[in-house]
Scaffold this motif. Structure first.
Motif, PDB file in Angstrom:
ATOM      1  N   GLU A  33      56.729  12.600  27.477  1.00  0.00           N
ATOM      2  CA  GLU A  33      56.332  13.439  28.598  1.00  0.00           C
ATOM      3  C   GLU A  33      55.144  14.325  28.259  1.00  0.00           C
ATOM      4  OE1 GLU A  33      59.636  15.495  30.432  1.00  0.00           O
ATOM      5  OE2 GLU A  33      60.967  13.840  29.926  1.00  0.00           O
ATOM      6  N   SER A  34      54.925  14.589  26.989  1.00  0.00           N
ATOM      7  CA  SER A  34      53.794  15.426  26.595  1.00  0.00           C
ATOM      8  C   SER A  34      52.458  14.737  26.828  1.00  0.00           C
ATOM      9  CB  SER A  34      53.915  15.811  25.120  1.00  0.00           C
ATOM     10  OG  SER A  34      54.067  14.661  24.317  1.00  0.00           O
ATOM     11  N   TYR A  35      52.462  13.452  27.139  1.00  0.00           N
ATOM     12  CA  TYR A  35      51.228  12.722  27.434  1.00  0.00           C
ATOM     13  C   TYR A  35      50.830  12.855  28.905  1.00  0.00           C
ATOM     14  CZ  TYR A  35      50.872  10.303  22.932  1.00  0.00           C
ATOM     15  OH  TYR A  35      50.703  10.011  21.608  1.00  0.00           O
ATOM     16  N   SER A  36      51.651  13.488  29.713  1.00  0.00           N
ATOM     17  CA  SER A  36      51.301  13.679  31.118  1.00  0.00           C
ATOM     18  C   SER A  36      50.006  14.476  31.214  1.00  0.00           C
ATOM     19  CB  SER A  36      52.418  14.421  31.850  1.00  0.00           C
ATOM     20  OG  SER A  36      53.593  13.642  31.893  1.00  0.00           O
ATOM     21  N   CYS A  37      49.140  14.087  32.139  1.00  0.00           N
ATOM     22  CA  CYS A  37      47.825  14.717  32.225  1.00  0.00           C
ATOM     23  C   CYS A  37      47.259  14.528  33.625  1.00  0.00           C
ATOM     24  CB  CYS A  37      46.881  14.111  31.189  1.00  0.00           C
ATOM     25  SG  CYS A  37      46.545  12.363  31.457  1.00  0.00           S
ATOM     26  N   VAL A  38      46.108  15.146  33.838  1.00  0.00           N
ATOM     27  CA  VAL A  38      45.367  14.995  35.085  1.00  0.00           C
ATOM     28  C   VAL A  38      44.061  14.293  34.781  1.00  0.00           C
ATOM     29  CG1 VAL A  38      44.202  16.205  36.958  1.00  0.00           C
ATOM     30  CG2 VAL A  38      46.405  17.036  36.118  1.00  0.00           C
ATOM     31  N   SER A  39      43.763  13.241  35.528  1.00  0.00           N
ATOM     32  CA  SER A  39      42.558  12.459  35.286  1.00  0.00           C
ATOM     33  C   SER A  39      41.764  12.310  36.575  1.00  0.00           C
ATOM     34  CB  SER A  39      42.930  11.073  34.753  1.00  0.00           C
ATOM     35  OG  SER A  39      41.785  10.273  34.562  1.00  0.00           O
ATOM     36  N   ALA A  90      26.670  -6.691  54.559  1.00  0.00           N
ATOM     37  CA  ALA A  90      26.093  -6.000  53.408  1.00  0.00           C
ATOM     38  C   ALA A  90      26.310  -4.494  53.472  1.00  0.00           C
ATOM     39  CB  ALA A  90      24.596  -6.317  53.319  1.00  0.00           C
ATOM     40  N   SER A  91      26.317  -3.909  54.677  1.00  0.00           N
ATOM     41  CA  SER A  91      26.463  -2.459  54.800  1.00  0.00           C
ATOM     42  C   SER A  91      27.877  -1.981  54.494  1.00  0.00           C
ATOM     43  CB  SER A  91      26.074  -2.022  56.212  1.00  0.00           C
ATOM     44  OG  SER A  91      26.935  -2.606  57.175  1.00  0.00           O
ATOM     45  N   CYS A  92      28.849  -2.895  54.454  1.00  0.00           N
ATOM     46  CA  CYS A  92      30.239  -2.519  54.187  1.00  0.00           C
ATOM     47  C   CYS A  92      30.540  -2.426  52.694  1.00  0.00           C
ATOM     48  CB  CYS A  92      31.194  -3.523  54.836  1.00  0.00           C
ATOM     49  SG  CYS A  92      31.101  -3.567  56.632  1.00  0.00           S
ATOM     50  N   VAL A  93      29.675  -2.951  51.860  1.00  0.00           N
ATOM     51  CA  VAL A  93      29.929  -2.983  50.416  1.00  0.00           C
ATOM     52  C   VAL A  93      29.324  -1.744  49.777  1.00  0.00           C
ATOM     53  CG1 VAL A  93      29.634  -4.293  48.281  1.00  0.00           C
ATOM     54  CG2 VAL A  93      29.904  -5.491  50.471  1.00  0.00           C
ATOM     55  N   GLY A  94      30.146  -1.031  48.996  1.00  0.00           N
ATOM     56  CA  GLY A  94      29.678   0.151  48.298  1.00  0.00           C
ATOM     57  C   GLY A  94      29.273  -0.169  46.877  1.00  0.00           C
ATOM     58  N   SER A  95      28.757   0.839  46.201  1.00  0.00           N
ATOM     59  CA  SER A  95      28.283   0.643  44.834  1.00  0.00           C
ATOM     60  C   SER A  95      28.532   1.902  44.019  1.00  0.00           C
ATOM     61  CB  SER A  95      26.790   0.297  44.820  1.00  0.00           C
ATOM     62  OG  SER A  95      26.038   1.350  45.407  1.00  0.00           O
ATOM     63  N   GLY A  96      28.466   1.760  42.699  1.00  0.00           N
ATOM     64  CA  GLY A  96      28.597   2.901  41.804  1.00  0.00           C
ATOM     65  C   GLY A  96      29.949   3.082  41.185  1.00  0.00           C
ATOM     66  N   ALA A  97      30.916   2.232  41.526  1.00  0.00           N
ATOM     67  CA  ALA A  97      32.248   2.368  40.945  1.00  0.00           C
ATOM     68  C   ALA A  97      32.264   1.836  39.519  1.00  0.00           C
ATOM     69  CB  ALA A  97      33.270   1.629  41.804  1.00  0.00           C
ATOM     70  N   GLN A  98      33.135   2.422  38.718  1.00  0.00           N
ATOM     71  CA  GLN A  98      33.342   1.960  37.352  1.00  0.00           C
ATOM     72  C   GLN A  98      34.832   1.844  37.095  1.00  0.00           C
ATOM     73  OE1 GLN A  98      31.013   5.012  35.162  1.00  0.00           O
ATOM     74  NE2 GLN A  98      29.758   3.334  34.419  1.00  0.00           N
ATOM     75  N   VAL A  99      35.205   0.927  36.243  1.00  0.00           N
ATOM     76  CA  VAL A  99      36.608   0.705  35.930  1.00  0.00           C
ATOM     77  C   VAL A  99      36.773   0.583  34.428  1.00  0.00           C
ATOM     78  CG1 VAL A  99      36.411  -1.806  36.200  1.00  0.00           C
ATOM     79  CG2 VAL A  99      38.642  -0.706  36.462  1.00  0.00           C
ATOM     80  N   GLU A 100      37.882   1.103  33.937  1.00  0.00           N
ATOM     81  CA  GLU A 100      38.165   1.048  32.510  1.00  0.00           C
ATOM     82  C   GLU A 100      39.666   1.111  32.312  1.00  0.00           C
ATOM     83  OE1 GLU A 100      36.247   4.477  30.965  1.00  0.00           O
ATOM     84  OE2 GLU A 100      37.737   5.884  31.751  1.00  0.00           O
ATOM     85  N   LEU A 101      40.116   0.671  31.156  1.00  0.00           N
ATOM     86  CA  LEU A 101      41.526   0.796  30.822  1.00  0.00           C
ATOM     87  C   LEU A 101      41.830   2.252  30.491  1.00  0.00           C
ATOM     88  CD1 LEU A 101      42.175  -2.370  28.613  1.00  0.00           C
ATOM     89  CD2 LEU A 101      42.659  -2.047  31.031  1.00  0.00           C
ATOM     90  N   TRP A 102      42.911   2.758  31.045  1.00  0.00           N
ATOM     91  CA  TRP A 102      43.292   4.141  30.783  1.00  0.00           C
ATOM     92  C   TRP A 102      43.750   4.283  29.343  1.00  0.00           C
ATOM     93  CZ3 TRP A 102      47.826   6.644  29.339  1.00  0.00           C
ATOM     94  CH2 TRP A 102      47.850   8.036  29.534  1.00  0.00           C
ATOM     95  N   LYS A 103      43.326   5.344  28.707  1.00  0.00           N
ATOM     96  CA  LYS A 103      43.665   5.568  27.303  1.00  0.00           C
ATOM     97  C   LYS A 103      44.450   6.856  27.157  1.00  0.00           C
ATOM     98  CE  LYS A 103      39.532   3.150  25.636  1.00  0.00           C
ATOM     99  NZ  LYS A 103      38.282   3.258  24.845  1.00  0.00           N
ATOM    100  N   ALA A 104      45.362   6.844  26.195  1.00  0.00           N
ATOM    101  CA  ALA A 104      46.173   8.027  25.923  1.00  0.00           C
ATOM    102  C   ALA A 104      45.337   9.058  25.186  1.00  0.00           C
ATOM    103  CB  ALA A 104      47.403   7.642  25.107  1.00  0.00           C
ATOM    104  N   CYS A 105      45.944  10.216  24.907  1.00  0.00           N
ATOM    105  CA  CYS A 105      45.192  11.306  24.296  1.00  0.00           C
ATOM    106  C   CYS A 105      44.716  10.967  22.892  1.00  0.00           C
ATOM    107  CB  CYS A 105      46.062  12.559  24.246  1.00  0.00           C
ATOM    108  SG  CYS A 105      47.594  12.369  23.333  1.00  0.00           S
ATOM    109  N   ASP A 106      45.370  10.024  22.231  1.00  0.00           N
ATOM    110  CA  ASP A 106      44.923   9.656  20.887  1.00  0.00           C
ATOM    111  C   ASP A 106      43.889   8.538  20.916  1.00  0.00           C
ATOM    112  OD1 ASP A 106      46.550   7.645  21.728  1.00  0.00           O
ATOM    113  OD2 ASP A 106      48.112   7.951  20.218  1.00  0.00           O
ATOM    114  N   GLY A 107      43.417   8.170  22.105  1.00  0.00           N
ATOM    115  CA  GLY A 107      42.358   7.181  22.221  1.00  0.00           C
ATOM    116  C   GLY A 107      42.821   5.749  22.291  1.00  0.00           C
ATOM    117  N   ARG A 108      44.129   5.520  22.245  1.00  0.00           N
ATOM    118  CA  ARG A 108      44.625   4.143  22.280  1.00  0.00           C
ATOM    119  C   ARG A 108      44.793   3.675  23.719  1.00  0.00           C
ATOM    120  NH1 ARG A 108      50.061   4.435  19.002  1.00  0.00           N
ATOM    121  NH2 ARG A 108      50.258   6.186  20.447  1.00  0.00           N
ATOM    122  N   ALA A 109      44.407   2.446  23.970  1.00  0.00           N
ATOM    123  CA  ALA A 109      44.682   1.834  25.273  1.00  0.00           C
ATOM    124  C   ALA A 109      46.151   1.470  25.333  1.00  0.00           C
ATOM    125  CB  ALA A 109      43.812   0.597  25.482  1.00  0.00           C
ATOM    126  N   MET A 110      46.776   1.731  26.472  1.00  0.00           N
ATOM    127  CA  MET A 110      48.205   1.534  26.605  1.00  0.00           C
ATOM    128  C   MET A 110      48.537   0.118  27.070  1.00  0.00           C
ATOM    129  SD  MET A 110      49.793   4.314  25.738  1.00  0.00           S
ATOM    130  CE  MET A 110      48.618   4.256  24.390  1.00  0.00           C
TER     131      MET A 110
END
Length: 715
Positions: A331-337, A468-488
């Motif tokens: 539970e100590s890994y709970s956070c706001v992102s 074409a006007s319905c498609v947005g741009s600028g989004a990024q995606v990544e795997l969420w990582k815990a506080c110690d930097g490890r991907a879960m």
């Protein structure tokens, strides 16, 4: 005849007895020190930990009519307020018992309904004097000379500086592997006036760069200065480590350690603690001891307040908050992102790894991404005979044709990321993954709206509407990582984060290693969020800690002691019967005492649950003592306000904050509390009158021919 009437009463008011029995199961859920319950599914032998009346009622077998009405009442309160359900459930049971006692004393049903309704309305008007504006609450809490240590966390202190910097996307994660060091703020800092005794928490963690350099070894009492923050600290450090193999929560420790990701925590901004708190003070006062949730909420409040100062938007927007539940982490890994954190399949995670650090073209779909989906209000063409409604996608060419056409549309418009409000066709999902297109389903409308505002994407209902006007741009995606930097890697699902520069959306990542506790943690978080939300909407809060209920008891005591007055013309006109008006006046004192007994039991049970009284008898004695002092004072509201400000109102020698010199001031929502009272009494009186319409027994004809027959209503 009266004896026969009593016998009929005893037999026919089964609904009130059922309400009382059902409500009895929720007594331990009342108050800030509630005792949770395990609900076991007999079919699967799986158990769930619950801490709210909503989850309790959902788990019970409610086959009776009274049970169904109780469920609808609880669900209505939950849908509108997300708080006050335990109070509602308890008062339903207490007032059901009180009315049954009135019936045993031959009090007519009509008198009970009239006097109780009048008494509740009078109390609701009387307690308005105990409202305080949220501006005054924030002003009072911010000027307090002592910060409640039970709620100190870097979520609102060290974390706030980087949180207020929108360029740093911090994770306010807490690290259980490293001890924390408490650094009291020196009195020579510029925060002296408001937050002189406030303390900062810094975790000396390797890999955090500048953070570790600010911390002296334990025992070193030399002075250190945090560069760029204007805060001079004295590192009189004390290491503290807590651990439990059982339901260990942050609430069991006054301090919780926390670290950020490699992007760092501290910025060059000024670190005035009162600026960090803001509405966080109010969130704390409304949390009723729910420490873990309020720390996350304070982080969200700080983030949204900083954005509000820059953009002029609302200071607290509940539509910009989402949750993601991760099972398997402490539970100590709970956070706001910042951004949108969600769970994806391992196959989707492979696509995400391919897209990391790359800008994506995003598509938003306001509906299901399936061949059979039709929007609400769709009218099928006339004079068309349907041969097969849902053809298998693997058996018919039509299914393959649809899959191919949808995939071609996505490829032609170079769409990389698709967020779908509803369900997604499994076969289309597989083809998209094979073509490096990430499709995520079951996304809420608020999330779609947030991404649409910052990416320029416009939601579509069908892929065939895409341009074409319905498609947005600028989004990024990544795997969420815990506080110690490890991907879960949590087995079947993997957490991922979708972000866009400037997006107002924030995700509260809730973690636990106990599967049965996950629902409880999420419910507690949303309860804290909605309490703050309703307080801001009401612009006022009630004094908490039993102040409002105590004033109700004092007010009813005064009304009950008033001498009986003969029925006036208005009363006769209202009841359409002189006997009914006289009956209501005659039994006024008895019925009002029954109404008061509900609030008195409420205060007694809360005190017992919080271990402020050894028994309900001792708790009732304490309540009576306060009522007597309030009456002797001459102004009960003034007495209650004075005791509240002193922190002595219904306060015992134990509880979550008794180890501090100055207790936390507790506040309640205005509208949610009043509506809980009204809903409880409305349900009890509805069941009472419904039961009264069912006439049985050997004295039926004798009752119908008596003057009591005017009480009955025939359908």
């Amino acid at each position: 005849l009266p004896m026969a009437f009593r016998d009929v009463n005893a037999r026919r008011h089964i609904g009130l007895q059922q309400l009382s029995s059902l409500a009895l199961a929720g007594r331990t859920l009342l108050g800030p020190m509630k005792s949770c319950k395990f609900i076991v599914d007999e079919s699967t032998n799986q158990s769930t930990l619950i801490g709210s009346a909503v989850r309790l009622i959902e788990s019970l077998d409610l086959t009776s009519a009274a049970g169904q009405l109780l469920n609808e009442t609880i669900q209505a309160q939950n849908k509108e307020f997300k708080t006050g359900m335990s109070t509602l459930l308890f008062l339903i049971g207490a007032w059901s018992n009180a009315i049954l006692e009135c019936l045993q004393q031959n009090v007519p049903v009509l008198a009970i309904v009239a006097v109780m309704s009048e008494g509740l309305n009078s109390c609701c008007e009387r307690v308005q004097c105990l409202q305080i504006s949220i501006h005054d609450v924030n002003k009072e809490l911010c000027s307090s000379s002592v910060r409640p240590n039970a709620f100190k966390s870097k979520t609102c202190q060290i974390g706030c500086d980087s949180l207020l910097n929108p360029q740093i996307f911090p994770y306010f994660q807490k690290d259980i592997s490293a001890p924390e060091e408490v650094i009291p703020v020196s009195s020579c800092s510029r925060q002296e006036d408001d937050c002189n005794s406030n303390k900062r928490l810094v975790s000396p963690l390797a890999g955090c760069g500048s953070i570790a350099s600010f911390v002296k070894p334990a025992g070193d009492r030399s002075t250190s200065v945090i560069s760029g923050s204007g805060v001079t600290t004295s590192s009189c450090n004390k290491q503290k480590l807590t651990h439990s193999r059982y339901f260990s929560t942050l609430g069991k420790s006054h301090f919780s350690s926390q670290q950020g990701n490699s992007q760092g925590y501290l910025s060059g901004q000024s670190g005035d603690p009162c600026e960090c708190y803001g509405l966080g003070h109010l969130a704390m006062a409304l949390s009723h001891g729910n420490q873990t949730s309020v720390k996350l909420l304070q982080s969200i409040v700080a983030y949204q307040q900083e954005r509000a100062e820059c953009s002029g938007s609302s200071q607290f927007n509940i539509a910009e908050i989402v949750t993601c539940c991760l099972l398997g982490l402490p539970e100590s890994y709970s956070c706001v992102s910042p951004g949108f954190v969600t769970l994806v399949s391992p196959e989707q995670a492979t696509v995400i790894k391919h897209f990391e650090d790359k800008p994506l073209r995003i598509l938003l779909m306001d509906g299901d991404l399936t061949e059979q989906y039709r929007h609400l209000g769709f009218n099928r063409p006339c004079n068309v005979k349907t041969i097969l409604e849902h053809p298998s996608l693997w058996e018919g060419r039509a299914g393959d044709l649809w899959l191919s056409s949808m995939l071609d549309i996505l490829i032609n418009f170079e769409v990389n990321l698709v967020l779908v409000k509803g369900n997604v066709c499994g076969n289309l999902m597989e083809r998209c993954i094979a073509n490096s297109i990430l499709v995520i389903g079951s996304v809420t409308r608020d999330v779609l709206r947030a991404f649409g505002e910052v990416t320029g994407a416009q939601p579509v209902t069908y892929l065939t509407q895409l341009n074409a006007s319905c498609v947005g741009s600028g989004a990024q995606v990544e795997l969420w990582k815990a506080c110690d930097g490890r991907a879960m890697d949590l087995g079947e699902l993997v957490p991922a984060r979708i972000k866009v520069q400037g997006i107002p959306l924030v995700t509260a990542v809730l973690t636990t290693t106990v599967a049965s506790k996950m629902q409880l943690i999420e419910d507690q978080f949303w309860t804290s969020v909605y309490r703050l939300h309703h307080a801001l909407n009401d612009k006022n809060v009630f004094l908490g800690g039993g102040a409002v209920e105590l004033l109700c008891l004092s007010h009813i005591q005064m009304l009950a002691e008033q001498p009986l007055q003969p029925a006036n013309k208005n009363a006769v006109k209202e009841f359409h019967n002189p006997w009914r008006a006289a009956s209501a006046t005659e039994y006024k004192s008895v019925v009002l005492q029954a109404l008061a007994s509900g609030w008195k039991q409420y205060l007694s049970v809360v005190m017992c649950n919080a271990a402020k009284a050894a028994s309900e008898l001792e708790a009732c004695t304490s309540v009576d003592h306060h009522l007597k002092k309030a009456a002797d004072c001459g102004s009960p509201s003034a007495y209650i306000l004075k005791e509240f400000r002193r922190g002595d109102l219904l306060r015992g020698g134990s509880g979550p904050f008794t180890d501090h010199r100055e207790g936390l001031k507790v506040y309640d929502n205005v509208t949610a509390k009043i509506e809980a009272w009204r809903r409880a009494l409305d349900l009890v009186l509805l069941v009472l009158q419904t039961d009264a319409e069912i006439i049985t027994g050997p004295k039926r004809n004798q009752l119908l021919n008596s003057h009591l027959s005017s009480e009955f209503m025939f359908l």
